[in-house]
Design a protein around this motif. Structure first.
Motif, PDB file in Angstrom:
ATOM      1  N   ARG A  49       4.691  11.703   3.079  1.00  0.00           N
ATOM      2  CA  ARG A  49       5.847  11.277   3.056  1.00  0.00           C
ATOM      3  C   ARG A  49       6.336  10.331   4.328  1.00  0.00           C
ATOM      4  NH1 ARG A  49       8.234  16.438   1.520  1.00  0.00           N
ATOM      5  NH2 ARG A  49       8.360  16.451  -0.765  1.00  0.00           N
ATOM      6  N   ARG A  50       5.942  10.797   5.566  1.00  0.00           N
ATOM      7  CA  ARG A  50       6.133  10.085   6.678  1.00  0.00           C
ATOM      8  C   ARG A  50       5.188   8.821   6.791  1.00  0.00           C
ATOM      9  NH1 ARG A  50       5.606  15.316   9.979  1.00  0.00           N
ATOM     10  NH2 ARG A  50       7.748  15.987   9.855  1.00  0.00           N
ATOM     11  N   LEU A  51       4.188   9.095   6.279  1.00  0.00           N
ATOM     12  CA  LEU A  51       3.085   7.760   6.323  1.00  0.00           C
ATOM     13  C   LEU A  51       3.538   6.674   5.524  1.00  0.00           C
ATOM     14  CD1 LEU A  51      -0.829   7.830   6.173  1.00  0.00           C
ATOM     15  CD2 LEU A  51       0.505   6.087   4.865  1.00  0.00           C
ATOM     16  N   ILE A  52       4.097   6.955   4.163  1.00  0.00           N
ATOM     17  CA  ILE A  52       4.714   6.336   3.207  1.00  0.00           C
ATOM     18  C   ILE A  52       6.138   5.632   3.940  1.00  0.00           C
ATOM     19  CG2 ILE A  52       6.061   5.868   0.981  1.00  0.00           C
ATOM     20  CD1 ILE A  52       3.776   8.029   0.057  1.00  0.00           C
ATOM     21  N   SER A  53       6.677   6.393   4.418  1.00  0.00           N
ATOM     22  CA  SER A  53       8.100   5.560   5.103  1.00  0.00           C
ATOM     23  C   SER A  53       7.603   4.503   6.268  1.00  0.00           C
ATOM     24  CB  SER A  53       8.865   7.021   5.685  1.00  0.00           C
ATOM     25  OG  SER A  53       9.832   6.338   6.281  1.00  0.00           O
ATOM     26  N   ARG A  54       6.738   4.792   7.052  1.00  0.00           N
ATOM     27  CA  ARG A  54       6.116   4.016   7.784  1.00  0.00           C
ATOM     28  C   ARG A  54       5.534   2.897   7.397  1.00  0.00           C
ATOM     29  NH1 ARG A  54       2.889   6.535  12.533  1.00  0.00           N
ATOM     30  NH2 ARG A  54       3.172   4.459  13.494  1.00  0.00           N
ATOM     31  N   ALA A  55       4.841   2.858   6.320  1.00  0.00           N
ATOM     32  CA  ALA A  55       4.214   1.773   5.802  1.00  0.00           C
ATOM     33  C   ALA A  55       5.165   0.797   5.113  1.00  0.00           C
ATOM     34  CB  ALA A  55       3.124   2.265   4.707  1.00  0.00           C
ATOM     35  N   THR A  56       6.469   1.399   4.539  1.00  0.00           N
ATOM     36  CA  THR A  56       7.460   0.759   3.818  1.00  0.00           C
ATOM     37  C   THR A  56       8.480   0.315   4.675  1.00  0.00           C
ATOM     38  OG1 THR A  56       8.225   2.854   2.806  1.00  0.00           O
ATOM     39  CG2 THR A  56       6.478   1.470   1.709  1.00  0.00           C
ATOM     40  N   LEU A  59       0.840  -1.204   0.033  1.00  0.00           N
ATOM     41  CA  LEU A  59      -0.106  -0.020  -0.050  1.00  0.00           C
ATOM     42  C   LEU A  59       0.758   1.260  -0.053  1.00  0.00           C
ATOM     43  CD1 LEU A  59      -3.016   1.296   0.369  1.00  0.00           C
ATOM     44  CD2 LEU A  59      -2.288   1.390   2.692  1.00  0.00           C
ATOM     45  N   GLY A  60       1.894   1.010   0.717  1.00  0.00           N
ATOM     46  CA  GLY A  60       2.718   2.328   0.894  1.00  0.00           C
ATOM     47  C   GLY A  60       3.318   2.668  -0.605  1.00  0.00           C
ATOM     48  N   PRO A 109      11.372  -1.495   6.408  1.00  0.00           N
ATOM     49  CA  PRO A 109      11.785  -2.841   6.163  1.00  0.00           C
ATOM     50  C   PRO A 109      11.225  -3.822   7.080  1.00  0.00           C
ATOM     51  CG  PRO A 109      13.613  -1.329   6.385  1.00  0.00           C
ATOM     52  CD  PRO A 109      12.258  -0.794   6.656  1.00  0.00           C
ATOM     53  N   ASN A 110      11.369  -3.330   8.415  1.00  0.00           N
ATOM     54  CA  ASN A 110      10.798  -4.404   9.477  1.00  0.00           C
ATOM     55  C   ASN A 110       9.323  -4.755   9.327  1.00  0.00           C
ATOM     56  OD1 ASN A 110      10.311  -6.084  11.755  1.00  0.00           O
ATOM     57  ND2 ASN A 110      11.905  -5.103  12.908  1.00  0.00           N
ATOM     58  N   PRO A 111       8.634  -5.666   8.977  1.00  0.00           N
ATOM     59  CA  PRO A 111       7.098  -5.864   9.109  1.00  0.00           C
ATOM     60  C   PRO A 111       6.556  -5.837  10.491  1.00  0.00           C
ATOM     61  CG  PRO A 111       8.180  -8.095   8.656  1.00  0.00           C
ATOM     62  CD  PRO A 111       9.376  -6.977   8.932  1.00  0.00           C
ATOM     63  N   THR A 112       7.257  -5.851  11.563  1.00  0.00           N
ATOM     64  CA  THR A 112       6.553  -5.599  12.850  1.00  0.00           C
ATOM     65  C   THR A 112       6.591  -4.145  13.239  1.00  0.00           C
ATOM     66  OG1 THR A 112       8.654  -6.070  14.096  1.00  0.00           O
ATOM     67  CG2 THR A 112       7.287  -7.764  13.540  1.00  0.00           C
ATOM     68  N   ARG A 113       7.248  -3.200  12.427  1.00  0.00           N
ATOM     69  CA  ARG A 113       7.160  -1.765  12.697  1.00  0.00           C
ATOM     70  C   ARG A 113       6.210  -1.152  11.873  1.00  0.00           C
ATOM     71  NH1 ARG A 113      12.416   0.354  14.459  1.00  0.00           N
ATOM     72  NH2 ARG A 113      11.108   1.974  14.927  1.00  0.00           N
ATOM     73  N   ARG A 114       5.684  -1.841  10.746  1.00  0.00           N
ATOM     74  CA  ARG A 114       4.810  -1.133   9.956  1.00  0.00           C
ATOM     75  C   ARG A 114       3.420  -1.147  10.791  1.00  0.00           C
ATOM     76  NH1 ARG A 114       6.069  -5.562   5.718  1.00  0.00           N
ATOM     77  NH2 ARG A 114       8.056  -4.938   5.392  1.00  0.00           N
ATOM     78  N   PRO A 115       2.490   0.004  10.459  1.00  0.00           N
ATOM     79  CA  PRO A 115       1.334   0.309  11.115  1.00  0.00           C
ATOM     80  C   PRO A 115       0.201  -0.885  10.473  1.00  0.00           C
ATOM     81  CG  PRO A 115       1.582   1.836   9.468  1.00  0.00           C
ATOM     82  CD  PRO A 115       2.836   1.153   9.680  1.00  0.00           C
ATOM     83  N   THR A 116      -0.643  -1.066  11.123  1.00  0.00           N
ATOM     84  CA  THR A 116      -1.959  -1.909  10.586  1.00  0.00           C
ATOM     85  C   THR A 116      -2.554  -1.073   9.246  1.00  0.00           C
ATOM     86  OG1 THR A 116      -3.584  -0.973  12.033  1.00  0.00           O
ATOM     87  CG2 THR A 116      -2.181  -3.099  12.707  1.00  0.00           C
ATOM     88  N   MET A 117      -3.325  -2.008   8.411  1.00  0.00           N
ATOM     89  CA  MET A 117      -4.175  -1.119   7.523  1.00  0.00           C
ATOM     90  C   MET A 117      -5.162  -0.164   8.208  1.00  0.00           C
ATOM     91  SD  MET A 117      -3.887  -1.092   4.204  1.00  0.00           S
ATOM     92  CE  MET A 117      -3.447  -2.708   3.488  1.00  0.00           C
ATOM     93  N   HIS A 118      -5.921  -0.531   9.222  1.00  0.00           N
ATOM     94  CA  HIS A 118      -6.583   0.351  10.026  1.00  0.00           C
ATOM     95  C   HIS A 118      -5.958   1.637  10.489  1.00  0.00           C
ATOM     96  CE1 HIS A 118     -10.219   1.827  12.242  1.00  0.00           C
ATOM     97  NE2 HIS A 118      -9.449   1.811  13.250  1.00  0.00           N
ATOM     98  N   GLY A 119      -4.868   1.357  10.880  1.00  0.00           N
ATOM     99  CA  GLY A 119      -3.896   2.631  11.436  1.00  0.00           C
ATOM    100  C   GLY A 119      -3.499   3.621  10.320  1.00  0.00           C
ATOM    101  N   ILE A 120      -3.557   3.067   9.368  1.00  0.00           N
ATOM    102  CA  ILE A 120      -3.117   3.955   7.994  1.00  0.00           C
ATOM    103  C   ILE A 120      -4.339   4.832   7.835  1.00  0.00           C
ATOM    104  CG2 ILE A 120      -2.472   4.200   5.667  1.00  0.00           C
ATOM    105  CD1 ILE A 120      -0.672   1.619   5.995  1.00  0.00           C
ATOM    106  N   VAL A 121      -5.766   4.069   7.951  1.00  0.00           N
ATOM    107  CA  VAL A 121      -6.904   4.765   7.879  1.00  0.00           C
ATOM    108  C   VAL A 121      -6.804   6.167   8.685  1.00  0.00           C
ATOM    109  CG1 VAL A 121      -9.300   4.611   8.179  1.00  0.00           C
ATOM    110  CG2 VAL A 121      -8.270   2.915   6.833  1.00  0.00           C
TER     111      VAL A 121
END
Length: 168
Positions: A120-127, A89-90, A129-141
Motif C-alpha cells: 500500500r505504501r509503495l503504491i502511494s509513493r508511485a502514484t 505502474l502504481g 501527485p508530484n512526479p518529482t516525489r515518485r521513486p524511479t522504476m529501479h527504486g520500485i524494484v
C-alpha cells in the motif's frame, strides 16, 4: 506478479524506453515447466510493444487520456515521461492486488500482513501527485525486494520466475 511486472518495466526504463499506459492486458503468464514434482514455474511476459516510447526518438505526445490510470501531469502536458510510467505502474499494482484483497484482510481478525501494508505504501509513493516525489522504476524494484523479504514464506505450488525477454 508485481515483482515480475516491475522488473520488466525497469529493464525498459534502463534502456530509455518507457510505456505510458501499462495495463493488465499488456502482460500474460506463461507456464514454463516444473521446478520439481510439486512446484510449477510460470513467467510473466510483457506484450505491450505498441505503446513503447524511446526517449528522444519517439513522439511521447498523447491525445486521449485515461484519467484513472494516467499520471495527473499528463492531462496538462500531454506528454508521457518515465515518471508518468511509474505512476501508471502504481495503478497497475492496484489492479493486480485488487481492493478486495485489501478489504478481506481489513475485515478479518488477523489484520493486514506487513507485506500488504508495505505494498500500500509503495503504491502511494508511485502514484504521488508530484512526479518529482515518485521513486524511479529501479527504486520500485528495490522496494518490492524488501517487501518480498518481509512476506511470510509461501507454501504455494506456483512459482513466478523472471524471464529476461530483452537479452539476445
Amino acid at each position: 506478479i508485481c515483482s515480475s511486472a516491475v522488473r520488466v518495466l525497469s529493464e525498459l526504463h534502463h534502456a530509455d524506453i518507457y510505456h505510458g499506459a501499462s495495463q493488465l492486458e499488456h502482460f500474460y503468464v506463461d507456464f514454463v515447466g516444473f521446478k520439481n514434482e510439486d512446484i510449477k514455474n510460470y513467467e510473466l511476459v510483457f506484450n505491450g510493444a505498441s505503446g513503447l516510447i524511446r526517449e528522444g526518438k519517439s513522439d511521447n505526445s498523447v491525445s486521449v487520456i485515461d484519467y484513472d490510470s494516467t499520471a495527473p501531469e499528463v492531462a496538462f502536458t500531454r506528454k508521457l515521461t518515465k515518471e508518468s510510467g511509474v505512476f501508471n505502474l502504481g495503478r497497475l499494482f492496484e489492479q493486480i492486488l485488487k481492493p478486495d484483497l485489501f478489504k478481506s484482510y481489513s475485515e478479518s481478525n488477523e489484520g493486514s500482513p506487513e507485506s500488504l501494508t508495505e505494498m500500500r505504501r509503495l503504491i502511494s509513493r508511485a502514484t504521488h501527485p508530484n512526479p518529482t516525489r515518485r521513486p524511479t522504476m529501479h527504486g520500485i524494484v528495490m522496494m518490492i525486494r524488501d517487501v518480498l523479504l518481509k512476506a511470510p514464506k509461501s507454501n504455494s505450488h506456483i512459482c513466478m520466475v523472471h524471464f529476461d525477454q530483452f537479452t539476445n
